[in-house]
Design a protein around this motif. Structure first.
Motif, PDB file in Angstrom:
ATOM      1  N   GLY A 111     -75.193 -20.253 -33.679  1.00  0.00           N
ATOM      2  CA  GLY A 111     -74.034 -20.761 -32.963  1.00  0.00           C
ATOM      3  C   GLY A 111     -73.507 -19.789 -31.933  1.00  0.00           C
ATOM      4  N   GLU A 112     -72.300 -20.076 -31.491  1.00  0.00           N
ATOM      5  CA  GLU A 112     -71.699 -19.309 -30.404  1.00  0.00           C
ATOM      6  C   GLU A 112     -71.080 -18.018 -30.925  1.00  0.00           C
ATOM      7  OE1 GLU A 112     -68.839 -21.378 -27.971  1.00  0.00           O
ATOM      8  OE2 GLU A 112     -69.896 -23.252 -28.404  1.00  0.00           O
ATOM      9  N   TYR A 113     -71.229 -16.996 -30.121  1.00  0.00           N
ATOM     10  CA  TYR A 113     -70.522 -15.739 -30.435  1.00  0.00           C
ATOM     11  C   TYR A 113     -70.330 -15.000 -29.131  1.00  0.00           C
ATOM     12  CZ  TYR A 113     -75.105 -13.566 -29.943  1.00  0.00           C
ATOM     13  OH  TYR A 113     -76.298 -13.143 -29.465  1.00  0.00           O
ATOM     14  N   ASP A 114     -69.543 -13.960 -29.167  1.00  0.00           N
ATOM     15  CA  ASP A 114     -69.417 -13.111 -27.978  1.00  0.00           C
ATOM     16  C   ASP A 114     -69.372 -11.656 -28.418  1.00  0.00           C
ATOM     17  OD1 ASP A 114     -66.878 -12.606 -28.913  1.00  0.00           O
ATOM     18  OD2 ASP A 114     -65.986 -14.195 -27.706  1.00  0.00           O
ATOM     19  N   LEU A 115     -69.262 -10.752 -27.443  1.00  0.00           N
ATOM     20  CA  LEU A 115     -69.290  -9.321 -27.769  1.00  0.00           C
ATOM     21  C   LEU A 115     -67.883  -8.741 -27.812  1.00  0.00           C
ATOM     22  CD1 LEU A 115     -72.397  -8.016 -25.825  1.00  0.00           C
ATOM     23  CD2 LEU A 115     -72.205  -8.782 -28.177  1.00  0.00           C
ATOM     24  N   GLU A 116     -66.969  -9.581 -28.270  1.00  0.00           N
ATOM     25  CA  GLU A 116     -65.580  -9.128 -28.329  1.00  0.00           C
ATOM     26  C   GLU A 116     -65.463  -7.830 -29.133  1.00  0.00           C
ATOM     27  OE1 GLU A 116     -63.546 -10.677 -26.406  1.00  0.00           O
ATOM     28  OE2 GLU A 116     -61.859  -9.373 -26.889  1.00  0.00           O
ATOM     29  N   GLY A 117     -66.318  -7.719 -30.135  1.00  0.00           N
ATOM     30  CA  GLY A 117     -66.288  -6.511 -30.965  1.00  0.00           C
ATOM     31  C   GLY A 117     -66.493  -5.256 -30.141  1.00  0.00           C
ATOM     32  N   LEU A 118     -67.407  -5.342 -29.200  1.00  0.00           N
ATOM     33  CA  LEU A 118     -67.690  -4.200 -28.336  1.00  0.00           C
ATOM     34  C   LEU A 118     -66.471  -3.868 -27.477  1.00  0.00           C
ATOM     35  CD1 LEU A 118     -69.976  -2.322 -27.289  1.00  0.00           C
ATOM     36  CD2 LEU A 118     -70.429  -4.051 -25.566  1.00  0.00           C
TER      37      LEU A 118
END
Lengths: 562, 106
Positions: A111-118
């Motif tokens: 599914g969808e994810y982003d690199l918000e963690g980075l």
């Protein structure tokens, strides 16, 4: 180097990397991301680390190092040898190191994810120390960790936008790719400043080069500049200056050899001139140079010797044999040796090192011994030497280049190429005759001064180098024993002539005495003749008088008879 | 990992940590999906910790979180990670190496 023409200059963040800030007129664009790309082992990480450390220590700009490859402790260990204390900076809150581990196998995607963690992590690190600088090394590693390149690209674009919004000066490193600057085409996203590092191997010799591929909104040097990575860190050297704008140096420097000074009309060489000392091996080039160095040091001037064939201690020992104490000068800090095998680096690297050493040590006199040891393709060599001479001239440094003549002809091609760049040329030659070699020296040229055209013999002894007059006469130029013999013969002949003269003088004196005697005799007989004449004249007069008396008596007597 | 020592003693006990970024729809979807999967297949023998990386960036850094949302299976070993909004339950099960609780239910 191009001039900085743009009037409202882009704000720049100095990297503190020697030379780089010059060629970019101030450093990297402040508040924007810059891309540094190059193949593995080019020095990208070191460049980035230096940027951060200098920012933290010299420019008051704390920095965040986000490493996607090396762990924090590895990073610290790698740069510890350069005197960078990463741990200390971290403890002082001037640097934050975040190691981001990206391992493909660990992460499944659905599914969808982003690199918000980075973003969060970077933001967290930036905020924790109030960072102004950021390094992302090497962000392309992310492409190995995640399978969706489209998503990654979108996220990177967002990241670089975020960096700009936050006003962070950032370095993003990228591995060199096939047909493009970076493997993942990062240059598409980082459009402000792209710097390419290169590490080329020619003839088994590596030369590091740096090029500013693009720098939006700023003038910059466009050439490839060699750069160094050594114990002093990175230094970039814009050595391709082509202007002949150096000031004609005035003032004289003594060579430290009285006889040689006397051969030059002003009594020495002009300060800042380039002096070529040529001669086959064993003609005394190095020692001539050492004499000049020692003389300079005694005047309190700084000297730097680039030795390509001997080590410093060896030169010191050899110079000691002719009574020059170079060791004391080394200790006093006026003299430094930079000894390296010519084959250790490429020409560019040699030049770059020289550049750095000149700027660090700021010598008044340098010796390059010998220049003929530098090897390379003829065209490159000529260019490199030209730049080397420029480099030296622009700093007003007096330079002595020694060169070995490779063949027996008077002027070989190599020398000709170099010699036209030189202000003065001293030629050393060993003359062989009568079973012995004699050291001779002559000045081929000395720009801007009249100089002796004589070939002079010189002796190297514990008292240093001493010039002596060569015998020049009908038999040609004689040196060594032949000169001594000839001089002895002349002395004998002179003695002979002296005796002969004395003998002839004695003869003349004797003859004159004889004549004087004869003259005296003649004068005596003349006197005798004069006496006799006077007597005779007196007799005559008295007889005439007596006759008169008699005649008068006769007349009287006759009158009486009448 | 803190607190995992006593739990790792129980072989059939699952322990998850879900990192989400704020209250974006994607985050909420992920939380909901994980809860559903756990309740369906691991009812009563799981523990789920939800971390908002905005609130606790230090935890994100500690666990090396880049992508969000991301689900970490901390126990039983080996540790596994699944990034995404976790809508595909079957992939989650496969990815976390969990046996579906009851084949007949599905």
């Amino acid at each position: 180097m191009p001039d900085q023409r743009t009037a409202p200059t882009l704000p720049k963040a100095p990297t503190g990397i020697e030379g780089f800030d010059d060629l970019t007129f101030g450093g990297l664009p402040a508040g924007r991301p810059s891309l540094i790309c190059g193949a593995a082992g080019c020095g990208k990480t070191l460049f980035a680390t230096t940027f951060l450390v200098n920012g933290a220590t010299r420019f008051g700009e704390p920095g965040v190092f986000m490493s996607f490859e090396e762990r924090a402790e590895d990073l610290a260990a790698n740069v510890a040898s350069l005197g960078f204390d990463l741990d200390g900076l971290v403890a002082a809150g001037k640097l934050a190191i975040d190691h981001v581990r990206v391992e493909r196998s660990e992460i499944e995607e659905t599914g969808e994810y982003d690199l918000e963690g980075l973003f969060i992590r970077l933001g967290f690190a930036v905020d924790s120390i109030g960072a102004k600088r950021v390094v992302l090394d090497t962000i392309e590693t992310l492409f190995a960790g995640f399978t969706d390149p489209a998503l990654l690209r979108a996220e990177l674009r967002r990241l670089f936008g975020w960096i700009k919004d936050r006003g962070l000066t950032a370095i993003i490193t990228g591995e060199r790719g096939e047909g493009q600057l970076t493997r993942q085409g990062l240059e598409e996203y980082v459009s402000d400043c792209v710097i390419l590092l290169d590490n080329r191997v020619d003839d088994q010799i590596t030369t590091r080069r740096l090029r500013v591929v693009k720098y939006r909104g700023s003038a910059h040097g466009t050439n490839e500049y060699p750069f160094l990575i050594d114990h002093a860190g990175i230094s970039v050297l814009p050595v391709t200056s082509a202007e002949l704008d150096y000031v004609g140096p005035t003032g004289l420097i003594s060579t430290g050899i009285a006889g040689l000074d006397a051969m030059l009309a002003p009594g020495g060489f002009y300060r800042g001139s380039s002096i070529l000392v040529s001669g086959a091996s064993g003609t005394g080039k190095s020692m001539l140079a050492a004499s000049m160095v020692e003389a300079a040091c005694r005047r309190g001037e700084r000297s730097l010797i680039f030795a390509f064939e001997e080590s410093g201690p060896q030169i010191i020992r050899n110079a000691a044999s002719i009574g020059l104490d170079l060791e004391a000068q080394v200790k006093s800090g006026l003299l430094r040796f930079e000894a390296a095998r010519p084959s250790l680096y490429g020409l560019e690297t040699h030049l770059a090192r020289m550049h750095r050493d000149l700027d660090q040590f700021r010598p008044d006199l340098i010796v390059i011994d010998p220049i003929s040891a530098l090897r390379g393709p003829a065209s490159e060599l000529q260019g490199a030497l030209l730049r080397m001479i420029d480099l030296i001239k622009t700093r007003g440094i007096t330079a002595i280049f020694t060169t070995l003549r490779s063949d027996g002809s008077l002027i070989s091609d190599d020398d000709l190429g170099v010699s036209s760049l030189m202000d003065a040329w001293i030629k050393l030659q060993n003359m062989e005759a009568n079973g012995e070699r004699t050291r001779t020296l002559y000045v081929i040229k000395a720009r801007g001064m009249s100089h002796s055209n004589q070939i002079r013999e010189f002796l190297m002894s514990s008292g240093g180098i001493r010039l002596i007059d060569a015998y020049i006469g009908t038999a040609g130029v004689l040196t060594g024993t032949a000169r001594v013999v000839q001089e002895a013969r002349e002395r004998a002949e002179a003695q002979q002539r002296l005796y002969e003269n004395e003998r002839r003088l004695r003869d003349v004196v004797r003859r004159r005495a004889a004549l004087d005697r004869q003259l005296a005799e003649i004068r005596a007989s003349l006197d005798a003749a004069e006496d006799e004449e006077a007597r005779l004249r007196a007799d005559d007069e008295s007889r005439v008088a007596a006759d008169e008396v008699e005649r008068r008596e006769l007349i009287a007597r006759r009158r009486a008879a009448e | 990992m803190s607190g995992s020592a006593e739990l790792s003693d129980l072989p059939d006990r699952y322990r998850f940590r879900l990192f989400v970024a704020g209250t974006a729809p994607r985050s909420l979807r992920a939380v909901e999906a994980v809860r559903r999967v756990c309740e369906t297949h691991l009812a009563g023998r799981y523990e789920l910790e939800i971390v908002d990386i905005y609130q606790q960036p230090d935890l994100a850094e500690r666990d090396g979180i880049l992508a969000a949302p991301i689900l970490l299976k901390l126990a039983p070993h080996p540790e596994r990670r699944i990034a995404g909004d976790l809508l595909d339950a079957e992939r989650i099960l496969r990815g976390l190496n969990i046996q579906p609780a009851d084949e007949t239910q599905r």
